[in-house]
Design an enzyme around this catalytic site. Structure first.
Site, PDB file in Angstrom:
ATOM      1  N   ASP A  92       0.888  -1.163   0.000  1.00 27.43           N
ATOM      2  CA  ASP A  92       0.000   0.000   0.000  1.00 27.43           C
ATOM      3  C   ASP A  92       0.922   1.208   0.000  1.00 27.43           C
ATOM      4  O   ASP A  92       1.575   1.503   1.008  1.00 27.43           O
ATOM      5  CB  ASP A  92      -0.880  -0.042   1.255  1.00 27.43           C
ATOM      6  CG  ASP A  92      -1.795   1.175   1.371  1.00 27.43           C
ATOM      7  OD1 ASP A  92      -1.586   2.150   0.629  1.00 27.43           O
ATOM      8  OD2 ASP A  92      -2.694   1.141   2.228  1.00 27.43           O
ATOM      9  N   ASP A 118      -4.195  -1.693  -2.107  1.00 35.77           N
ATOM     10  CA  ASP A 118      -2.906  -2.373  -2.258  1.00 35.77           C
ATOM     11  C   ASP A 118      -2.552  -2.587  -3.721  1.00 35.77           C
ATOM     12  O   ASP A 118      -3.361  -3.121  -4.488  1.00 35.77           O
ATOM     13  CB  ASP A 118      -2.932  -3.719  -1.537  1.00 35.77           C
ATOM     14  CG  ASP A 118      -2.949  -3.530  -0.045  1.00 35.77           C
ATOM     15  OD1 ASP A 118      -1.869  -3.494   0.540  1.00 35.77           O
ATOM     16  OD2 ASP A 118      -4.060  -3.362   0.513  1.00 35.77           O
ATOM     17  N   TYR A 169      -3.613   9.805  -0.482  1.00 34.15           N
ATOM     18  CA  TYR A 169      -3.686   9.507   0.939  1.00 34.15           C
ATOM     19  C   TYR A 169      -2.683   8.417   1.346  1.00 34.15           C
ATOM     20  O   TYR A 169      -2.535   7.399   0.674  1.00 34.15           O
ATOM     21  CB  TYR A 169      -5.112   9.104   1.351  1.00 34.15           C
ATOM     22  CG  TYR A 169      -5.221   9.194   2.853  1.00 34.15           C
ATOM     23  CD1 TYR A 169      -5.127  10.432   3.487  1.00 34.15           C
ATOM     24  CD2 TYR A 169      -5.310   8.057   3.635  1.00 34.15           C
ATOM     25  CE1 TYR A 169      -5.132  10.538   4.857  1.00 34.15           C
ATOM     26  CE2 TYR A 169      -5.326   8.147   5.013  1.00 34.15           C
ATOM     27  CZ  TYR A 169      -5.231   9.394   5.618  1.00 34.15           C
ATOM     28  OH  TYR A 169      -5.217   9.484   6.978  1.00 34.15           O
ATOM     29  N   GLN A 226       2.941   4.539   2.580  1.00 37.54           N
ATOM     30  CA  GLN A 226       2.599   3.896   3.855  1.00 37.54           C
ATOM     31  C   GLN A 226       3.420   2.629   4.187  1.00 37.54           C
ATOM     32  O   GLN A 226       3.912   2.472   5.294  1.00 37.54           O
ATOM     33  CB  GLN A 226       1.107   3.524   3.860  1.00 37.54           C
ATOM     34  CG  GLN A 226       0.676   2.764   5.102  1.00 37.54           C
ATOM     35  CD  GLN A 226      -0.764   2.281   5.018  1.00 37.54           C
ATOM     36  OE1 GLN A 226      -1.678   3.063   5.199  1.00 37.54           O
ATOM     37  NE2 GLN A 226      -0.946   1.006   4.738  1.00 37.54           N
ATOM     38  N   GLY A 250      18.208  -6.095  -0.177  1.00 39.55           N
ATOM     39  CA  GLY A 250      18.269  -7.331  -0.965  1.00 39.55           C
ATOM     40  C   GLY A 250      16.967  -8.101  -1.052  1.00 39.55           C
ATOM     41  O   GLY A 250      16.825  -9.010  -1.854  1.00 39.55           O
ATOM     42  N   ASN A 251      16.000  -7.743  -0.194  1.00 36.08           N
ATOM     43  CA  ASN A 251      14.747  -8.478  -0.153  1.00 36.08           C
ATOM     44  C   ASN A 251      13.686  -7.579   0.463  1.00 36.08           C
ATOM     45  O   ASN A 251      13.982  -6.851   1.415  1.00 36.08           O
ATOM     46  CB  ASN A 251      14.948  -9.722   0.738  1.00 36.08           C
ATOM     47  CG  ASN A 251      13.836 -10.717   0.580  1.00 36.08           C
ATOM     48  OD1 ASN A 251      12.692 -10.425   0.878  1.00 36.08           O
ATOM     49  ND2 ASN A 251      14.169 -11.895   0.084  1.00 36.08           N
ATOM     50  N   ASP A 300      -7.842  -7.296   0.982  1.00 33.63           N
ATOM     51  CA  ASP A 300      -7.611  -5.969   1.557  1.00 33.63           C
ATOM     52  C   ASP A 300      -8.379  -5.835   2.865  1.00 33.63           C
ATOM     53  O   ASP A 300      -9.457  -6.418   3.031  1.00 33.63           O
ATOM     54  CB  ASP A 300      -8.064  -4.880   0.577  1.00 33.63           C
ATOM     55  CG  ASP A 300      -7.636  -3.485   1.047  1.00 33.63           C
ATOM     56  OD1 ASP A 300      -6.584  -3.395   1.734  1.00 33.63           O
ATOM     57  OD2 ASP A 300      -8.324  -2.503   0.736  1.00 33.63           O
ATOM     58  N   TYR A 345       1.486   0.212  14.912  1.00 34.85           N
ATOM     59  CA  TYR A 345       0.564   0.072  13.799  1.00 34.85           C
ATOM     60  C   TYR A 345       0.836   1.099  12.715  1.00 34.85           C
ATOM     61  O   TYR A 345       0.880   2.282  12.968  1.00 34.85           O
ATOM     62  CB  TYR A 345      -0.885   0.225  14.284  1.00 34.85           C
ATOM     63  CG  TYR A 345      -1.843   0.179  13.122  1.00 34.85           C
ATOM     64  CD1 TYR A 345      -1.971  -0.998  12.394  1.00 34.85           C
ATOM     65  CD2 TYR A 345      -2.567   1.283  12.726  1.00 34.85           C
ATOM     66  CE1 TYR A 345      -2.807  -1.059  11.306  1.00 34.85           C
ATOM     67  CE2 TYR A 345      -3.413   1.232  11.640  1.00 34.85           C
ATOM     68  CZ  TYR A 345      -3.524   0.062  10.932  1.00 34.85           C
ATOM     69  OH  TYR A 345      -4.346   0.003   9.845  1.00 34.85           O
ATOM     70  N   LYS A 394      -2.406  -2.177   7.470  1.00 32.35           N
ATOM     71  CA  LYS A 394      -2.670  -3.617   7.558  1.00 32.35           C
ATOM     72  C   LYS A 394      -1.731  -4.445   6.713  1.00 32.35           C
ATOM     73  O   LYS A 394      -1.097  -3.953   5.800  1.00 32.35           O
ATOM     74  CB  LYS A 394      -4.105  -3.878   7.207  1.00 32.35           C
ATOM     75  CG  LYS A 394      -4.911  -3.918   8.477  1.00 32.35           C
ATOM     76  CD  LYS A 394      -6.354  -3.822   8.218  1.00 32.35           C
ATOM     77  CE  LYS A 394      -6.868  -2.548   8.799  1.00 32.35           C
ATOM     78  NZ  LYS A 394      -6.503  -1.393   8.022  1.00 32.35           N
ATOM     79  N   ASP A 395      -1.689  -5.735   7.079  1.00 31.49           N
ATOM     80  CA  ASP A 395      -0.769  -6.657   6.423  1.00 31.49           C
ATOM     81  C   ASP A 395      -1.559  -7.439   5.385  1.00 31.49           C
ATOM     82  O   ASP A 395      -1.518  -8.658   5.360  1.00 31.49           O
ATOM     83  CB  ASP A 395      -0.186  -7.601   7.463  1.00 31.49           C
ATOM     84  CG  ASP A 395      -0.704  -7.284   8.846  1.00 31.49           C
ATOM     85  OD1 ASP A 395      -0.191  -6.353   9.443  1.00 31.49           O
ATOM     86  OD2 ASP A 395      -1.672  -7.936   9.289  1.00 31.49           O
ATOM     87  N   TYR A 437      -5.378   0.014  16.792  1.00 29.37           N
ATOM     88  CA  TYR A 437      -5.511   1.371  17.320  1.00 29.37           C
ATOM     89  C   TYR A 437      -6.131   1.166  18.696  1.00 29.37           C
ATOM     90  O   TYR A 437      -7.087   0.432  18.819  1.00 29.37           O
ATOM     91  CB  TYR A 437      -6.556   2.199  16.570  1.00 29.37           C
ATOM     92  CG  TYR A 437      -6.190   2.785  15.247  1.00 29.37           C
ATOM     93  CD1 TYR A 437      -5.775   1.995  14.195  1.00 29.37           C
ATOM     94  CD2 TYR A 437      -6.325   4.156  15.043  1.00 29.37           C
ATOM     95  CE1 TYR A 437      -5.502   2.550  12.961  1.00 29.37           C
ATOM     96  CE2 TYR A 437      -6.055   4.713  13.807  1.00 29.37           C
ATOM     97  CZ  TYR A 437      -5.641   3.906  12.775  1.00 29.37           C
ATOM     98  OH  TYR A 437      -5.389   4.453  11.552  1.00 29.37           O
TER      99      TYR A 437
END
Ligand code: F6R
Ligand code: MG
Ligand code: MG
Length: 382
Positions: free
Chosen positions: A12, A54, A91, A95, A104-105, A132, A230, A233-234, A349
């Site tokens: 994202d 994303d 926005y 992020q 390298g990664n 998402d 935070y 999101k992952d 949060y």
């Protein structure tokens, strides 16, 4: 035989009108840079998509997993996109870029990735799922169902090539160093479920057939753990192979027919249904959601991608979406109450520590009987 690697790397890096959708100019930038990547011989083929906010880079190549050149290509696109995004003040531009230098990664640096190296079979149908407003554990339920639940996957019972089951590699994502365990199914199914049910901690990393053929790969990056606080999101991705000794594509997709509950949604702090949608609906709106998943199908041949098929655009998933929205209505009415709101530990949060600090001195070891006076929060109150 030349092996083909499928790398899905996502981040994202900013979105349009809040955390809603990747703007077109970022999609175009990614396509342009990946096309150059093909011309320079870095990758073989690519497809660019979005899962809500994303940016998803689907790439094929012959360089193997964790390859520096491939990760650098993705990293450079995310950085260039973030810079452009900042200029246009989209926005949360940049992020998921948590480091100034590339080591390298992309792992541990913000973006998420799922990679799989395959020897292409006679025909190689694959599905890429991109979600998402949720977390990697969101894939535990559907991936378990695809590869281990005979009520989902008929082939586990009636296809001799699937009958022996699969091996799951699970990652404990709460550990600071890599922590994996392998479990065999159906022999260890109850042990496997004991772990997989804890979706915030144990996530499926890979699934293999018992002869060692890789069948599934899931991103297991936990963004807020990487950052220590935070920062977004992952949102996870998964690569699944289908057919010829693996679940049929219809069995793979059937696993998404129930909009199961996942953690994420508004402020990464709520439970909501995972709604499968076509690319045209890949934008999170209501209460920043509900959490969504898109699924694209490709045929891989000689490292090239034929497709995609936008699986969830199909009307067959209309009733799933309808149910997801009914569940969303029901859950939303709980407002700030659990279990709609996540428990303390899982929230991304929280104001609770500051609320507790504010009221620290007013906690008592005796039950308090209010005096009827107006409550004065200052310490000098008599
Ligand atoms: C972020 C996300 C959103 C945000 C929410 C608040 O990936 O999915 O739900 O958490 O919109 O956003 P901020 O904190 O940027 O105002
Ligand atoms: Mg965002
Ligand atoms: Mg997102």
């Amino acid at each position: 035989m030349v092996e083909t690697t499928i790398s899905v790397i996502k981040a994202d890096i900013g979105s349009l009108a809040g955390h809603v959708v990747v703007p077109d100019f970022l999609m175009e930038l990614a396509r342009k840079r990946l096309k150059e990547g093909v011309q320079k011989g870095i990758i073989k083929d690519y497809y660019v998509a979005n899962a809500g906010d994303d940016l998803e880079l689907i790439m094929t190549h012959h360089k193997g997993e964790d390859n520096e050149e491939i990760h650098q290509l993705a990293w450079d696109i995310f950085n260039e996109g973030a810079k452009l995004g900042r200029e246009k003040k989209i926005y949360a531009a940049g992020q998921d870029i948590l480091s100034d230098t590339f080591s390298g990664n992309v792992r541990g640096m913000g973006p998420g990735s799922a990679e799989m190296t395959i020897e292409e079979r006679k025909s190689e149908p694959i599905a890429i799922f991109m979600a998402d407003k949720t977390e990697p554990g969101a894939f535990n339920y559907p991936v378990f169902r695809m590869f281990a639940d005979p009520f989902n996957t008929a082939g586990l019972v009636i296809d001799p090539n699937l009958h022996q089951g699969f091996i799951f590699v699970i990652q404990d994502i709460k550990q600071s160093t890599p922590h994996f365990v392998e479990m065999r199914c159906p022999e260890e199914m109850y042990d496997l479920l004991a772990l997989l049910g804890s979706t915030s901690r144990y996530t499926i990393k890979k699934v293999y057939r018992k002869d060692g053929l890789v069948a599934a790969a899931v991103s297991t990056d936990k963004l807020h753990q990487i950052a220590g606080k935070y920062i977004g999101k992952d949102d996870p991705v998964a690569i699944i192979r289908a057919h010829s000794g693996l679940p049929a594509m219809g069995e793979v997709l059937e696993a998404f027919a129930l909009p199961h509950m996942v953690a994420g949604w508004m402020r990464g702090s709520h439970i909501g249904p995972l709604m499968p949608v076509g690319l045209k609906d890949s934008r999170c709106t209501r209460f920043d959601g509900p959490p969504r998943v898109v699924g694209l199908g490709f045929q891989v041949h000689d490292g090239l991608l034929l497709g995609p098929v936008d699986f969830f655009e199909d009307v067959a998933f209309d009733s799933t979406r309808q149910r997801a929205m009914e569940v969303a209505d029901y859950l939303r009415r709980h407002g700030p109450f659990m279990p709609h709101r996540l428990d303390e530990e899982s929230m991304e949060y929280t104001t609770l520590p500051s609320v507790l600090t504010k009221f620290e001195k007013r906690f008592s070891d005796q039950e308090i009987v209010p005096t009827g006076k107006t409550t004065d929060t200052s310490d000098s109150a008599e």
